[in-house]
Write a protein that holds these residues in place. Structure first.
Motif, PDB file in Angstrom:
ATOM      1  N   SER A  65      17.055   9.230  19.992  1.00  0.00           N
ATOM      2  CA  SER A  65      16.751  10.604  20.396  1.00  0.00           C
ATOM      3  C   SER A  65      16.288  10.656  21.847  1.00  0.00           C
ATOM      4  O   SER A  65      16.663  11.562  22.598  1.00  0.00           O
ATOM      5  CB  SER A  65      15.669  11.203  19.504  1.00  0.00           C
ATOM      6  N   GLN A  66      15.473   9.698  22.245  1.00  0.00           N
ATOM      7  CA  GLN A  66      15.011   9.655  23.628  1.00  0.00           C
ATOM      8  C   GLN A  66      16.177   9.414  24.581  1.00  0.00           C
ATOM      9  O   GLN A  66      16.258  10.032  25.645  1.00  0.00           O
ATOM     10  CB  GLN A  66      13.940   8.576  23.807  1.00  0.00           C
ATOM     11  N   GLU A  67      17.083   8.509  24.220  1.00  0.00           N
ATOM     12  CA  GLU A  67      18.253   8.245  25.053  1.00  0.00           C
ATOM     13  C   GLU A  67      19.142   9.486  25.141  1.00  0.00           C
ATOM     14  O   GLU A  67      19.667   9.812  26.207  1.00  0.00           O
ATOM     15  CB  GLU A  67      19.042   7.053  24.515  1.00  0.00           C
ATOM     16  N   GLN A  68      19.299  10.169  24.039  1.00  0.00           N
ATOM     17  CA  GLN A  68      20.110  11.389  24.018  1.00  0.00           C
ATOM     18  C   GLN A  68      19.454  12.466  24.886  1.00  0.00           C
ATOM     19  O   GLN A  68      20.142  13.177  25.616  1.00  0.00           O
ATOM     20  CB  GLN A  68      20.276  11.878  22.582  1.00  0.00           C
ATOM     21  N   VAL A  70      17.532  11.977  27.514  1.00  0.00           N
ATOM     22  CA  VAL A  70      17.733  11.590  28.908  1.00  0.00           C
ATOM     23  C   VAL A  70      19.148  11.940  29.341  1.00  0.00           C
ATOM     24  O   VAL A  70      19.366  12.468  30.438  1.00  0.00           O
ATOM     25  CB  VAL A  70      17.444  10.081  29.098  1.00  0.00           C
ATOM     26  N   ALA A  71      20.119  11.677  28.486  1.00  0.00           N
ATOM     27  CA  ALA A  71      21.517  11.984  28.814  1.00  0.00           C
ATOM     28  C   ALA A  71      21.717  13.489  29.000  1.00  0.00           C
ATOM     29  O   ALA A  71      22.403  13.923  29.926  1.00  0.00           O
ATOM     30  CB  ALA A  71      22.443  11.456  27.717  1.00  0.00           C
ATOM     31  N   VAL A  72      21.114  14.278  28.139  1.00  0.00           N
ATOM     32  CA  VAL A  72      21.237  15.731  28.239  1.00  0.00           C
ATOM     33  C   VAL A  72      20.561  16.229  29.513  1.00  0.00           C
ATOM     34  O   VAL A  72      21.089  17.093  30.214  1.00  0.00           O
ATOM     35  CB  VAL A  72      20.648  16.424  26.994  1.00  0.00           C
ATOM     36  N   LYS A  73      19.406  15.676  29.840  1.00  0.00           N
ATOM     37  CA  LYS A  73      18.706  16.089  31.063  1.00  0.00           C
ATOM     38  C   LYS A  73      19.525  15.751  32.301  1.00  0.00           C
ATOM     39  O   LYS A  73      19.509  16.502  33.266  1.00  0.00           O
ATOM     40  CB  LYS A  73      17.336  15.422  31.145  1.00  0.00           C
ATOM     41  N   GLN A  74      20.232  14.642  32.274  1.00  0.00           N
ATOM     42  CA  GLN A  74      21.058  14.263  33.428  1.00  0.00           C
ATOM     43  C   GLN A  74      22.263  15.182  33.570  1.00  0.00           C
ATOM     44  O   GLN A  74      22.666  15.509  34.673  1.00  0.00           O
ATOM     45  CB  GLN A  74      21.550  12.819  33.288  1.00  0.00           C
ATOM     46  N   GLN A  75      22.837  15.585  32.473  1.00  0.00           N
ATOM     47  CA  GLN A  75      24.025  16.430  32.520  1.00  0.00           C
ATOM     48  C   GLN A  75      23.690  17.884  32.819  1.00  0.00           C
ATOM     49  O   GLN A  75      24.431  18.564  33.513  1.00  0.00           O
ATOM     50  CB  GLN A  75      24.801  16.350  31.201  1.00  0.00           C
ATOM     51  N   GLN A  76      22.607  18.382  32.288  1.00  0.00           N
ATOM     52  CA  GLN A  76      22.237  19.790  32.441  1.00  0.00           C
ATOM     53  C   GLN A  76      20.759  19.887  32.814  1.00  0.00           C
ATOM     54  O   GLN A  76      19.936  20.253  31.982  1.00  0.00           O
ATOM     55  CB  GLN A  76      22.499  20.541  31.139  1.00  0.00           C
ATOM     56  N   PRO A  77      20.404  19.614  34.066  1.00  0.00           N
ATOM     57  CA  PRO A  77      18.986  19.602  34.424  1.00  0.00           C
ATOM     58  C   PRO A  77      18.316  20.968  34.364  1.00  0.00           C
ATOM     59  O   PRO A  77      17.120  21.056  34.246  1.00  0.00           O
ATOM     60  CB  PRO A  77      18.978  19.065  35.856  1.00  0.00           C
ATOM     61  N   GLN A  78      19.086  22.091  34.406  1.00  0.00           N
ATOM     62  CA  GLN A  78      18.477  23.404  34.408  1.00  0.00           C
ATOM     63  C   GLN A  78      18.465  24.046  33.030  1.00  0.00           C
ATOM     64  O   GLN A  78      17.903  25.106  32.839  1.00  0.00           O
ATOM     65  CB  GLN A  78      19.223  24.307  35.387  1.00  0.00           C
ATOM     66  N   THR A  79      19.098  23.431  32.039  1.00  0.00           N
ATOM     67  CA  THR A  79      19.181  24.001  30.702  1.00  0.00           C
ATOM     68  C   THR A  79      17.930  23.638  29.907  1.00  0.00           C
ATOM     69  O   THR A  79      17.508  22.494  29.893  1.00  0.00           O
ATOM     70  CB  THR A  79      20.419  23.459  29.959  1.00  0.00           C
ATOM     71  N   VAL A  80      17.368  24.624  29.257  1.00  0.00           N
ATOM     72  CA  VAL A  80      16.213  24.393  28.391  1.00  0.00           C
ATOM     73  C   VAL A  80      16.734  24.279  26.967  1.00  0.00           C
ATOM     74  O   VAL A  80      17.417  25.163  26.470  1.00  0.00           O
ATOM     75  CB  VAL A  80      15.198  25.549  28.499  1.00  0.00           C
ATOM     76  N   VAL A  81      16.383  23.187  26.307  1.00  0.00           N
ATOM     77  CA  VAL A  81      16.833  22.957  24.937  1.00  0.00           C
ATOM     78  C   VAL A  81      15.726  23.394  23.993  1.00  0.00           C
ATOM     79  O   VAL A  81      14.609  22.902  24.064  1.00  0.00           O
ATOM     80  CB  VAL A  81      17.176  21.461  24.714  1.00  0.00           C
ATOM     81  N   THR A  82      16.032  24.320  23.118  1.00  0.00           N
ATOM     82  CA  THR A  82      15.072  24.771  22.125  1.00  0.00           C
ATOM     83  C   THR A  82      15.285  23.973  20.844  1.00  0.00           C
ATOM     84  O   THR A  82      16.355  23.406  20.631  1.00  0.00           O
ATOM     85  CB  THR A  82      15.251  26.274  21.834  1.00  0.00           C
ATOM     86  N   PRO A  83      14.298  23.921  19.949  1.00  0.00           N
ATOM     87  CA  PRO A  83      14.451  23.154  18.713  1.00  0.00           C
ATOM     88  C   PRO A  83      15.618  23.615  17.852  1.00  0.00           C
ATOM     89  O   PRO A  83      16.179  22.846  17.100  1.00  0.00           O
ATOM     90  CB  PRO A  83      13.127  23.368  17.980  1.00  0.00           C
ATOM     91  N   ALA A  84      16.014  24.894  17.955  1.00  0.00           N
ATOM     92  CA  ALA A  84      17.101  25.402  17.123  1.00  0.00           C
ATOM     93  C   ALA A  84      18.469  25.036  17.691  1.00  0.00           C
ATOM     94  O   ALA A  84      19.476  25.160  17.010  1.00  0.00           O
ATOM     95  CB  ALA A  84      16.997  26.917  16.996  1.00  0.00           C
ATOM     96  N   THR A  85      18.531  24.567  18.949  1.00  0.00           N
ATOM     97  CA  THR A  85      19.798  24.228  19.584  1.00  0.00           C
ATOM     98  C   THR A  85      20.297  22.886  19.065  1.00  0.00           C
ATOM     99  O   THR A  85      19.537  21.921  18.996  1.00  0.00           O
ATOM    100  CB  THR A  85      19.623  24.135  21.116  1.00  0.00           C
ATOM    101  N   VAL A  86      21.557  22.818  18.702  1.00  0.00           N
ATOM    102  CA  VAL A  86      22.160  21.569  18.253  1.00  0.00           C
ATOM    103  C   VAL A  86      22.785  20.900  19.469  1.00  0.00           C
ATOM    104  O   VAL A  86      23.589  21.495  20.175  1.00  0.00           O
ATOM    105  CB  VAL A  86      23.240  21.819  17.180  1.00  0.00           C
ATOM    106  N   ILE A  87      22.401  19.660  19.720  1.00  0.00           N
ATOM    107  CA  ILE A  87      22.911  18.929  20.872  1.00  0.00           C
ATOM    108  C   ILE A  87      24.124  18.125  20.431  1.00  0.00           C
ATOM    109  O   ILE A  87      24.024  17.297  19.527  1.00  0.00           O
ATOM    110  CB  ILE A  87      21.832  17.982  21.436  1.00  0.00           C
ATOM    111  N   PRO A  88      25.288  18.358  21.042  1.00  0.00           N
ATOM    112  CA  PRO A  88      26.479  17.600  20.661  1.00  0.00           C
ATOM    113  C   PRO A  88      26.349  16.138  21.080  1.00  0.00           C
ATOM    114  O   PRO A  88      25.559  15.804  21.954  1.00  0.00           O
ATOM    115  CB  PRO A  88      27.616  18.293  21.424  1.00  0.00           C
ATOM    116  N   GLU A  89      27.110  15.290  20.436  1.00  0.00           N
ATOM    117  CA  GLU A  89      27.105  13.858  20.735  1.00  0.00           C
ATOM    118  C   GLU A  89      27.544  13.649  22.177  1.00  0.00           C
ATOM    119  O   GLU A  89      28.621  14.076  22.572  1.00  0.00           O
ATOM    120  CB  GLU A  89      28.049  13.119  19.777  1.00  0.00           C
ATOM    121  N   ALA A  90      26.716  13.021  22.980  1.00  0.00           N
ATOM    122  CA  ALA A  90      27.032  12.812  24.391  1.00  0.00           C
ATOM    123  C   ALA A  90      27.403  11.353  24.617  1.00  0.00           C
ATOM    124  O   ALA A  90      26.922  10.465  23.913  1.00  0.00           O
ATOM    125  CB  ALA A  90      25.820  13.173  25.241  1.00  0.00           C
TER     126      ALA A  90
END
Length: 130
Positions: A65-68, A70-90
């Motif tokens: 989860s931590q690696e995922q 970090v990957a999401v933060k690198q790809q979308q630094p301005q996007t805020v992820v809420t708990p209800a948001t499903v993060i696709p496999e990166a």
């Protein structure tokens, strides 16, 4: 999981039958009691293994989860992820070393506290008094 038959108090207060002839305890009574204790230790060992496997599984899931994250933060630094948001496999991206916030860090002290709580749950609160 097998049920534990004897508590620490039961073992401490156990009184064996005396043999009719001679001095000493009835070997069959002592052997039966020790057999039950061996089963209890087997139940404890099984529970400990089960809990250690659960800890390993949770640590692996946390790391993934931590690696995922970090990957999401690198790809979308301005996007805020809420708990209800499903993060696709990166795809895997090497993690960037960041200074984590204290609430997200799992330290050795946290792990030691968890192990101590697990020991209390398995062996009871009075285990250090035996």
């Amino acid at each position: 999981m097998e049920q534990v038959k004897y508590t620490q108090k039961d073992i401490l207060e156990r009184v064996f039958k005396q043999k009719r002839m001679g001095v000493g305890y009835d070997p069959a009574d002592v052997d039966n009691f020790l057999d039950d204790i061996i089963k209890d230790y087997g139940a404890y060992a099984g529970r400990i293994d089960q809990l250690q496997n659960e800890v390993t599984r949770l640590q692996t899931a946390l790391k993934a989860s931590q690696e995922q994250l970090v990957a999401v933060k690198q790809q979308q630094p301005q996007t805020v992820v809420t708990p209800a948001t499903v993060i696709p496999e990166a795809p895997y991206v090497a993690p960037v070393v960041e200074t984590p916030r204290p609430a997200q860090v799992v330290t050795n002290l946290d792990l030691i506290k968890r192990v101590a709580n697990l020991e209390r749950a398995v062996f009871g609160h009075d285990a250090e008094n035996v």
